[in-house]
Design a protein around this motif. Structure first.
Motif, PDB file in Angstrom:
ATOM      1  N   THR A  67       0.835  -1.191   0.000  1.00 40.52           N
ATOM      2  CA  THR A  67       0.000   0.000   0.000  1.00 40.52           C
ATOM      3  C   THR A  67       0.869   1.241   0.000  1.00 40.52           C
ATOM      4  O   THR A  67       1.980   1.234   0.537  1.00 40.52           O
TER       5      THR A  67
ATOM      6  N   MET B   1     -11.319  -6.634  -3.714  1.00 37.57           N
ATOM      7  CA  MET B   1     -10.484  -5.553  -4.253  1.00 37.57           C
ATOM      8  C   MET B   1     -11.351  -4.641  -5.101  1.00 37.57           C
ATOM      9  O   MET B   1     -12.101  -5.104  -5.924  1.00 37.57           O
ATOM     10  N   THR B   4     -10.478  -0.109 -10.840  1.00 35.66           N
ATOM     11  CA  THR B   4     -10.053   1.246 -11.185  1.00 35.66           C
ATOM     12  C   THR B   4     -11.266   2.092 -11.559  1.00 35.66           C
ATOM     13  O   THR B   4     -12.309   1.559 -11.920  1.00 35.66           O
ATOM     14  N   GLN B  32      -3.476   4.000 -12.581  1.00 33.31           N
ATOM     15  CA  GLN B  32      -3.952   3.248 -11.424  1.00 33.31           C
ATOM     16  C   GLN B  32      -4.064   1.788 -11.854  1.00 33.31           C
ATOM     17  O   GLN B  32      -4.395   1.504 -13.002  1.00 33.31           O
ATOM     18  N   THR B  34      -4.639  -2.588 -10.434  1.00 33.85           N
ATOM     19  CA  THR B  34      -4.739  -3.614  -9.394  1.00 33.85           C
ATOM     20  C   THR B  34      -4.225  -4.900 -10.019  1.00 33.85           C
ATOM     21  O   THR B  34      -4.399  -5.111 -11.219  1.00 33.85           O
ATOM     22  N   THR B  36      -3.340  -9.313  -9.276  1.00 36.01           N
ATOM     23  CA  THR B  36      -3.303 -10.520  -8.451  1.00 36.01           C
ATOM     24  C   THR B  36      -2.289 -11.446  -9.074  1.00 36.01           C
ATOM     25  O   THR B  36      -2.285 -11.646 -10.287  1.00 36.01           O
ATOM     26  N   GLN B  50      -1.795  -9.590  -3.716  1.00 35.35           N
ATOM     27  CA  GLN B  50      -2.905  -8.786  -4.233  1.00 35.35           C
ATOM     28  C   GLN B  50      -2.553  -7.353  -3.927  1.00 35.35           C
ATOM     29  O   GLN B  50      -2.303  -7.008  -2.777  1.00 35.35           O
ATOM     30  N   GLY B  52      -2.582  -2.958  -5.211  1.00 31.85           N
ATOM     31  CA  GLY B  52      -3.003  -1.851  -6.056  1.00 31.85           C
ATOM     32  C   GLY B  52      -1.852  -0.870  -6.158  1.00 31.85           C
ATOM     33  O   GLY B  52      -0.950  -0.877  -5.340  1.00 31.85           O
TER      34      GLY B  52
END
Lengths: 463, 451
Positions: A67, B1, B4, B32, B34, B36, B50, B52
């Motif tokens: 993060t 999750m 975007t 941006q 995400t 996995t 996982q 972002g």
């Protein structure tokens, strides 16, 4: 970056649904660079990347989340995600108490790159550009760049470890293009250390830039490189790349464990000429792969990998050391907080021999002298590796003669190590490098004395 | 999750661009994503990630000077700091008469279906199952398969937006999914390793069979590899490796390299730089390519760009800056990461098919090498001088038949010669993970270095 009580709560949350181990790795990296290209200062760039990666280990499974939000809530959310990713049932409350351990920085910094006025950075670039262009009329293009970074890291884990490091790196490079009847050729010189802007107190910028230009000029008259096997003399310094590829990666324990290394099961055996002692050492002050602690919190360490030709040890990461019940080796590194750590090299180098470098060359009837190596690549399963020759010459009757064009040399790691015939006494560290593995790049150093390998295959076009 | 949000990214980019002061041009590139990723090992999950990520890169131009800064957060405070930092960097750059941001050029963006909901909607257990199943399939495929070094499933959703004070305001998102596996087998004292992969836009477009079959067949073909004698041979490049070589060539056709005298093709538009059998375009509007995208990274609509026509050089790939310098229009080939200013890249190189597939073309080769992998590209290929020297693993070919497997050898030539000497272009178009539509090529006169 993050308060101790927050770290303790985050680690406890990470282990709330079970697990043997959890770790928070926080990183704050600032970068600044300036580039002069085509006679113009065209880019001043700066940026900041800050965040944390959280690992949870359950059995042989690692859950990982990262993060950019370093608030307690952001970290707790990431801890939950990592924990969920490790997928363990069963509950229990884990309390974690952290004990700070500070490791002295081997490379004290005098001037932070960020504190240097931008005008001073630009002045360095203009000086390098002028000097490279003045070297010869065939110089048709010059690029110069300076870069400084400051990487602060914090590692806290459920064993109670809490430690941090502050790593500053400064880099300078000059590239030149020379144009002549044979086409275009390139020369490049770079230097970098794990220190601040005081790096530039040690560089003669005019000489440095002229050398980069001269490399390109010399290659304008380079002949096609030979094709086939020949004795090869490797020059001191950048030749360390050879060992990085010939056995460095093959001695990373994760590859050994997966059956993907030719050096598996060979600890205690003679794997190289008895002249060879190979070391990986993260404590060498100022070198590009140096640090106080690695990215798992283990102190940097000097590790002798091959002693007088005998394989003595592999390089380890934290989890594998833990599983084996042995001490860490300081080789757990990662590209950023967004990545999981892996076994990586630090500064990998061959120790001095006793011959004189002139004798090494004079003792070579017909071969190739590689003054400067470029990067390389290895297939650790087969042991075959390549490295590039950025500056190389023919050796004829014991003398360095014509320059040859760039290309790769190829050999087989264990065979090459055995084929090292003579090692000189002129050890030098090579330049700053980036080692790539599974998509992650980390800064590494290397070094070696002048040496000769009985034979390697030169990937040229001339029979 | 959570996924975007393109609208939010566009709004952010627009807000930053709107802060251009009089006399200033401002551009915000916002991204941006995400993702996995699952690694399986010995039937279990070795790691599951996982995550972002987010980023913003801001360019400010005033009086021909450009300042740039970036950050890995979309926080208002950090974005404001980043804009300030870009302005702070600006005075130190030199005035550049070609500096300027993209402006809409009237080209309509191609509607492309590059996003699949499945990437976010598929439960993670199914993704885990893919990696575990792939490893199992490879291990069971043949008794000679000793193990797997890595078997993984990865999917990702990426979104971007770019807005400028010169009228650009676009955004988009796409998904990708792939499995990859690398398998090991014994080979005397050492081992051989080979990989396979399958790529698509989401989990249902990925084939475990394709990845497993490729890895296993390549692996078994390597057992018993020997170091060959040096020779001059005909190189047979299957579509996957043709894509690798053409990717290098496309880098030499970038407008910036050309303008700065770093391309050997620099002043050769209209000249024969390749075999008359070679016609190559970059076409990111082609939905068959995994590199297809409606916009480039400066927000211009992508379009078909001819590069070689029957071997004659047609032109170069440009972004806004290199186009202005060359006195031409951008080809919408701008490519960037949020942390850098735009560079230039092909996205969907396509070779016009010729005749014959790999097997029929191989049958015409008297003395050749069928390459299965090329290595050391970053250390043995120089895109300025054109020197090309790479490690090779593959098969010797003699009298039109596959012969012994080889290793610990190199292939060398120059990129200029490789293009000119192409003697056959196949019809077997195969779309590669990187976006290229490759075909089999035959290139005689390449130096094989071994014993």
């Amino acid at each position: 970056m993050i308060e101790d009580p927050t770290l303790e709560r985050v680690l406890a949350r990470a282990l709330r649904t079970g697990g043997e181990f959890a770790e928070v790795f926080a990183e704050d990296k600032q970068n600044g660079s300036a580039t002069l290209d085509d006679g113009r200062v065209e880019q001043l760039s700066s940026g900041r990347d800050r965040g944390a990666g959280i690992r949870v280990v359950v059995g042989d499974t690692t859950g990982f989340a990262h993060t950019a939000d370093l608030s307690e809530q952001g970290l707790l959310t990431a801890a939950e995600a990592a924990s969920a990713a490790a997928r363990e049932g069963g509950g229990g409350v884990r309390e974690v108490a952290l004990t700070r351990r500070d490791v002295p920085n081997p490379s004290p910094v005098s001037v932070l790159p960020d504190d240097v006025p931008k005008a001073d950075k630009v002045a360095i670039l203009r000086q390098a550009d002028a000097a490279a262009r003045a070297a010869a009329r065939e110089i048709s293009q010059v690029t110069a760049s300076v870069a400084g970074s400051r990487r602060r890291i914090l590692v806290a884990n459920s064993d109670g470890l809490l430690t941090s490091d502050d790593q500053v790196r400064t880099l300078f490079s000059v590239s030149a293009v020379a144009t002549g009847d044979t086409g275009m050729q390139t020369g490049r010189k770079s230097t970098g250390l794990t220190i601040g802007w005081e790096l530039f107190d040690r560089i003669d910028i005019d000489e440095f830039a002229a050398e980069a230009a001269q490399m390109a000029i010399t290659k304008l008259r380079a002949r096609p490189a030979p094709s086939g096997q020949l004795p090869v003399v490797i020059g001191a310094g950048s030749g360390g790349v050879l060992f990085h590829e010939a056995c460095g990666h093959g001695l990373e324990k994760d590859l050994v464990d997966k059956g993907a290394s030719v050096y598996a099961g060979r600890v205690g055996e003679l794997v190289a000429s008895p002249l060879v002692t190979l070391v990986d050492d993260g404590t060498i002050a100022e070198e590009w792969g140096a640090f106080a602690v690695d990215d798992e919190g283990a102190p940097g360490q000097r590790n002798v990998l091959i002693q007088d030709g005998v394989l003595t040890d592999y390089m380890w990461d934290f989890l594998r050391s833990r599983k084996e019940g042995r001490a860490v080796s300081g080789n757990g590194r990662r590209q950023s907080y967004k990545h999981l750590p892996m076994v990586r090299m630090t500064n990998t180098f061959l120790e001095n021999g006793t011959a004189s470098p002139d004798d090494v060359i004079a003792g070579t009837d017909h071969g190739v002298y590689v003054a400067k190596l470029g990067g390389g690549q290895v297939n650790t399963a087969s042991g075959d590796f390549v490295f590039g020759m950025q500056e190389a010459y023919l050796i004829e009757d014991g003398e360095i003669t014509e320059p040859i064009r760039e290309g790769n040399l190829i050999g087989n790691g264990p065979q090459c190590l055995q084929d090292i015939e003579v090692i000189a006494d002129d050890f030098a560290f090579g330049g700053p490098g980036t080692c790539g593995k599974d998509g992650q790049g980390v800064p590494v150093g290397d070094g070696c004395p002048t040496l000769r390998v009985a034979q390697l295959t030169i990937g040229g076009t001339s029979s | 999750m959570t996924g975007t949000d393109v609208d939010a990214l566009r709004a952010l980019a627009d807000r930053v661009a709107a802060q251009a002061a009089p006399g200033e041009q401002v551009e915000a590139y916002v991204s941006q994503g995400t993702n996995t990723s699952v690694d399986a090992y010995q039937g279990e999950i070795e790691s599951l990630t996982q995550a972002g990520s987010a980023g913003i890169g801001i360019r400010v131009i005033r009086d021909g000077r450009t300042g740039f800064a970036y950050a890995s957060s979309h926080d208002d405070d950090i974005v404001a700091e980043t804009l300030a930092e870009a302005r702070d960097n600006l005075p130190f750059a030199e005035p550049d008469e070609w500096a300027g941001l993209a402006e809409p050029d009237g080209t309509a963006a191609t509607a492309l279906d590059v996003h699949r909901e499945a990437v976010l909607a598929t439960p993670v257990e199914e993704k885990v199952a893919m990696a575990i199943e792939l490893e199992k399939m490879v291990r069971a495929a043949d008794p000679r398969v000793r193990g797997v070094r890595a078997a993984s499933y990865t999917d990702a959703e990426g979104a971007f937006a770019v807005a400028t004070s010169t009228g650009i305001s676009v955004g988009g998102r796409s998904t990708i999914a792939y499995v990859s596996v690398s398998a090991l087998a014994d080979d005397g004292d050492a081992s051989v390793i080979a990989g396979g992969m399958s790529v698509g836009r989401a989990i249902d477009e990925v084939s475990l069979d394709e990845a497993a079959d490729d890895a296993v067949s390549r692996l078994l073909a390597k057992i018993g590899s020997v170091k060959p004698e040096s020779a001059v041979v005909t190189l047979i490049l299957e579509p996957r490796l043709t894509a690798t070589v053409l990717g290098i060539v496309s880098g030499m056709l970038g407008g910036e390299a050309v303008a700065k005298g770093r391309s050997p093709f620099g002043d050769r538009v209209g000249e024969q730089v390749g075999s008359p059998l070679l016609t190559i375009v970059d076409d990111p509007t082609n939905p068959d390519s995994l590199g297809a995208e409606p916009y480039d990274d400066e927000g211009l609509a992508t379009r078909r760009v001819p590069l070689l026509h029957r071997g004659v050089l047609q032109g170069f790939l440009h972004n806004t800056h290199s186009a202005r310098r060359a006195g031409t229009a951008s080809t919408a080939s701008a490519a960037r990461h949020y942390s850098s200013r735009p560079g230039i890249s092909a996205r969907a190189l396509t070779v016009e098919p010729g005749e014959g597939d790999l097997d029929s073309l191989l049958a015409t080769v008297d003395d050749g090498v069928l390459a299965s992998s090329l290595g050391g590209i970053h250390s043995g290929v120089n895109p300025v001088s054109g020197d090309f020297s790479v490690s090779v693993e593959g098969l010797r070919v003699r009298g039109g038949e596959r012969a012994e497997p080889i290793k610990e050898a190199t292939l060398a030539s120059t990129l200029q010669r490789l293009l000119l000497d192409v003697s056959h272009v196949g019809s077997d178009v195969e779309w590669q993970p990187g976006g290229t539509g490759g075909v089999t090529l035959l290139i005689p006169g390449v130096s094989l270095s071994g014993r």
